[in-house]
Design an enzyme around this catalytic site. Structure first.
Site, short mmCIF file in Angstrom:
data_model
loop_
_atom_site.label_atom_id
_atom_site.label_comp_id
_atom_site.label_asym_id
_atom_site.label_seq_id
_atom_site.Cartn_x
_atom_site.Cartn_y
_atom_site.Cartn_z
N ASP A 6 32.35 38.36 39.45
CA ASP A 6 33.70 38.56 39.96
C ASP A 6 33.57 39.67 41.02
O ASP A 6 32.53 40.32 41.13
CB ASP A 6 34.69 38.93 38.85
CG ASP A 6 36.14 38.66 39.30
OD1 ASP A 6 36.37 38.56 40.52
OD2 ASP A 6 37.03 38.55 38.44
C1 BGC Z 1 39.61 37.98 40.74
C2 BGC Z 1 38.94 36.64 40.94
C3 BGC Z 1 39.00 36.27 42.40
C4 BGC Z 1 38.30 37.35 43.19
C5 BGC Z 1 38.25 37.08 44.67
C6 BGC Z 1 39.03 39.04 41.67
O1 BGC Z 1 39.81 40.19 41.63
O2 BGC Z 1 39.47 38.39 39.40
O3 BGC Z 1 39.58 35.67 40.15
O4 BGC Z 1 38.42 35.01 42.60
O5 BGC Z 1 38.99 38.58 43.00
O6 BGC Z 1 39.49 37.21 45.25
#
Ligand code: BGC
Length: 754
Positions: free
Chosen positions: A273
């Protein structure tokens, strides 16, 4: 490829005058048959040849982000950069390489209903149609990986991201996730199932250490991911922010190496993530293949410019900054010092290259052209909303009579657009039909539609006597009131402190409707009992203060760009509601198992630790076993017609059973019913849930029509996970097979001896 039948059907559904929408239009094409994961390993020889040509520096360059949503790329060998984008209910507007959003006309795309709406359709074919839209729009926008679906189990009503997730039930999650992933990947784009694993809340999401029993992992929290890998053949999986049993999930030995890549044989790519990597050695060894990240990651690495999300000055994103990632310069240094790490780097690059071949980035094949904002995409958005909106209560007020002459719409959600809310799932919609607009579209000049906001969406806002008085006066003057309230998405991604409801990085403070709506609604209902209540939101809402006086209640979730039209179609009966709840509505928050049995949001006295003492008793498994009455049960959802269930037979097979029954539409209106099959173990050597969903089918019936439903329950339907033996066990004995219209509306019961 969608069948021509599907295309025609979607186009018809869109242009069809609401008065003529028929049940036939709710059928959609079945997903194409894609062999799980075969396309991932179809180019192994070429990949090995490329690996031989890459230098260590080039390999390390490929395993970390080089800007906000892109990574890697080795021009010398024709290896392109990977372009990712959120996800999960549309393609996110361009965020720019350095998080400076880029204005572009193609930013405005199709805004699909959120994932909880999709789950409420209980229609896997719609999962495939939904994924197809995402895949086509991702191609149009030049994206290789779409960051969805989100499938974490809905454990607490308070989780700010429940709207991005599917269900409290692992079987329903598994069925819906497969269609979504295949739909995306059949377009030559990688889906990215997230967030692996036990990221079931946003409070302390980046540092809470979650402890869950092995049985609960196997029976509740892992099956959806396993289905994504083994049944759908997902190419990419995203780690989570939190820790699990003491180690960050994104580089968790047990989750990534033992389960995902070991037991399940996942051959694809694990990405972090954004900012979830915290240790170079662990990331190298424990299966993180590609490190992505943003300000949080950089802040954690102690950059001078870094700041926590939402606070402090924004970092300046330069390529040099990305070289500070754990899987950038530190990984290169570690590998130079210890060449035994080279095979681990190779394995990461191999997985990236597999996804590149599978998505037409390498190998001489071309990206599909894709498409954007087509009528077909909009029709899919409409269809998912129509099948996902749930009729929770109806004392006969619905469908509204077409002869009605005056309607007042009350509630700020009636005019609020939601595409931009929620955090990383934010979208720019080509257009968004609000509930008020949808009603006006449906009624034209046939009736007067007036509007009163009733409450203000503003931080800390309480009931406003002036707005209530205005709403009450309007309610008295109208024949019918349609109240549109409930929850709301956080304001805006850049203003995190206001993201208090249905938004990333923060859980909801409680299960109530915000801004004094309970008081407002009670006053409106007293002024005009002919009130239909429509809720928007990502999860259950406490309705106990006004439900008794409510004649009609609809849960509309966040129904996407066509949501207002879908809602109007249901209010006036042009579409017969067929959505079913994918999670339980407790009467009170205290009744929810995560809160009753605990722990949420953390172990008392230690905000960084949490044990899921509710164990396997998540959702209806708790309510049914512990005999707690829910407000609305899992699987509940009413129709404007009635269905008769009969002629149940349960025929034993070898460690399996075949369930057969007849369902008849005994009412006057065409409609769809979700036939649900639950299994109850009569006697087990350990405590098991009262019942568990093990099969369902959505069927479409004309008035008077009967259909035979046949469902096979394989051995999975009867097994439990034995922690001592470390395996699934099917204990011989008698199992009840309960067939019904919801988890609490069982119509027929049979049994089978295995
Ligand atoms: C989220 C993800 C997301 C990523 C990119 C993170 O903060 O938890 O689900 O895909 O950001 O935006």
């Amino acid at each position: 490829m969608q069948s021509p039948h599907f295309a025609t059907l979607m186009a018809t559904a869109l242009v069809c005058a609401i008065a003529t929408t028929s049940v036939a239009q709710t059928k959609v094409a079945a997903p194409a048959k894609t062999p799980a994961s075969a396309s991932l390993t179809a180019h192994e020889a070429k990949i090995e040849a490329l690996l031989k040509q890459l230098t260590l520096e080039e390999k390390v360059h490929m395993i970390h982000a080089n800007s906000a949503f892109a990574a890697g790329g080795v021009p010398r060998l024709g290896i392109p950069e990977i372009m990712t984008s959120d996800g999960p209910h549309g393609v996110r507007p361009e965020q720019g390489r350095s998080w400076k959003p880029v204005d572009s006309p193609s930013n405005a795309g199709t805004y699909m209903p959120t994932n909880n709406t999709l789950a409420s359709t209980w229609n896997p074919a719609l999962g495939y149609a939904y994924g197809t839209v995402l895949g086509q729009e991702a191609n149009f926008r030049g994206k290789d990986i779409i960051l969805g679906p989100g499938i974490n189990i809905i454990r607490t009503p308070l989780n700010g991201r429940n709207f991005e997730y599917l269900s409290e039930d692992p079987f329903l999650v598994s069925k819906m996730v497969v269609g979504y992933i295949k739909g995306v990947q059949d377009q030559g784009v990688s889906a990215c199932v997230k967030h692996f694993a036990v990221n079931n809340q946003e409070t302390h999401r980046s540092d809470v250490d979650v402890n869950v029993s092995e049985r609960a992992m196997r029976e509740i929290y892992l099956p959806g991911f396993r289905a994504a890998v083994q049944q759908a053949g997902v190419y990419t999986l995203m780690g989570a922010y939190n820790k699990f049993r003491g180690q960050y999930t994104t580089h968790n030995e047990y989750l990534m190496n033992a389960i995902l890549k070991g037991e399940w044989g996942f051959k694809g790519l694990v990405i972090s993530d954004w900012g979830s990597v915290h240790d170079t050695q662990e990331a190298l060894r424990n299966g993180t293949d590609l490190e992505m990240g943003t300000d949080l990651a950089l802040a954690l690495q102690g950059t001078a410019q870094g700041g926590q999300v939402g606070g402090g000055p924004k970092p300046v994103y330069t390529p040099a900054l990305y070289e500070r990632f754990y899987l950038a310069a530190p990984a290169l240094e570690a590998t130079r010092q210890d060449p035994k790490l080279v095979p681990l780097i190779d394995d990461k690059v191999r997985r990236i290259l597999r996804v590149m071949y599978a998505t037409n980035m390498l190998g001489g094949t071309k990206r599909q052209t894709g498409s954007h904002n087509t009528r077909e995409h909009q029709a899919t958005a409409l269809k998912v909303a129509e099948e996902g909106i749930v009729l929770l209560k109806n004392d006969g007020i619905l469908p509204l009579k077409k002869t009605v002459k005056s309607i007042v719409v009350i509630g700020a959600n009636a005019t609020r657009e939601n595409a931009g809310g929620g955090g990383s799932g934010q979208l720019k919609a080509k257009y968004e039909i609000t509930p008020l607009q949808g009603l006006k579209n449906a009624l034209g000049t046939a009736a007067t539609v007036t509007y009163a906001a009733g409450y203000k969406v503003a931080r800390g806002q309480q009931a406003d006597p002036a707005l209530i008085a205005e709403a009450v006066a309007a309610a008295k003057a109208a024949e019918v009131v349609v109240y549109v309230g409930g929850s709301f998405h956080g304001y805006d991604y850049t203003n995190w402190s206001d993201n208090a409801y249905d938004a990333e990085d923060t859980d909801k403070p409680d299960m109530n409707m915000p801004f004094g709506q309970d008081e407002l609604l009670r006053a409106v209902q007293a002024a005009n009992p002919n009130t239909v209540v429509v809720l928007l939101g990502g999860g259950p809402i406490d309705v106990s203060g006004w439900i008794k006086q409510t004649k009609g209640l609809i849960e509309a979730w966040y129904p996407g760009m066509e949501g207002g039209n879908a809602l109007a179609h249901i209010l006036f009966g042009n579409v017969n509601p067929s959505g079913k709840l994918p999670f339980t509505f407790p009467v009170k928050l205290e009744d929810a198992p995560a809160h009753k049995l605990g722990e949420y949001p953390s172990t008392p006295g230690n905000p960084l630790k949490q044990t899921y003492k509710d164990d396997i008793y998540v959702g209806y498994r708790y309510f049914d076993t512990y005999k707690v009455a829910p407000q609305f049960a899992f699987g509940h959802g009413l129709s404007y017609t009635t269905f008769k269930y009969d002629k149940l037979t349960v025929t034993p097979g070898i460690k399996s059973a075949t369930v057969k029954l007849t369902v008849t539409n005994t009412g006057k209106m065409a409609g769809a019913e979700v036939v649900q099959v639950y299994v109850h173990d009569q006697q087990a050597s350990l405590k098991r849930p009262e019942k568990e969903l093990k099969g369902f089918e959505k069927i479409f019936l004309q008035p008077g029509e009967s259909k035979t439903v046949t469902l096979t329950l394989d051995s999975d339907a009867f097994q439990f996970y034995d922690e001592g033996k470390k395996q699934w066990v099917l204990e011989p004995g008698k199992f009840d097979v309960l067939v019904g219209s919801s988890s609490r509306d069982i119509r027929l019961t049979g049994s089978v001896l295995l």
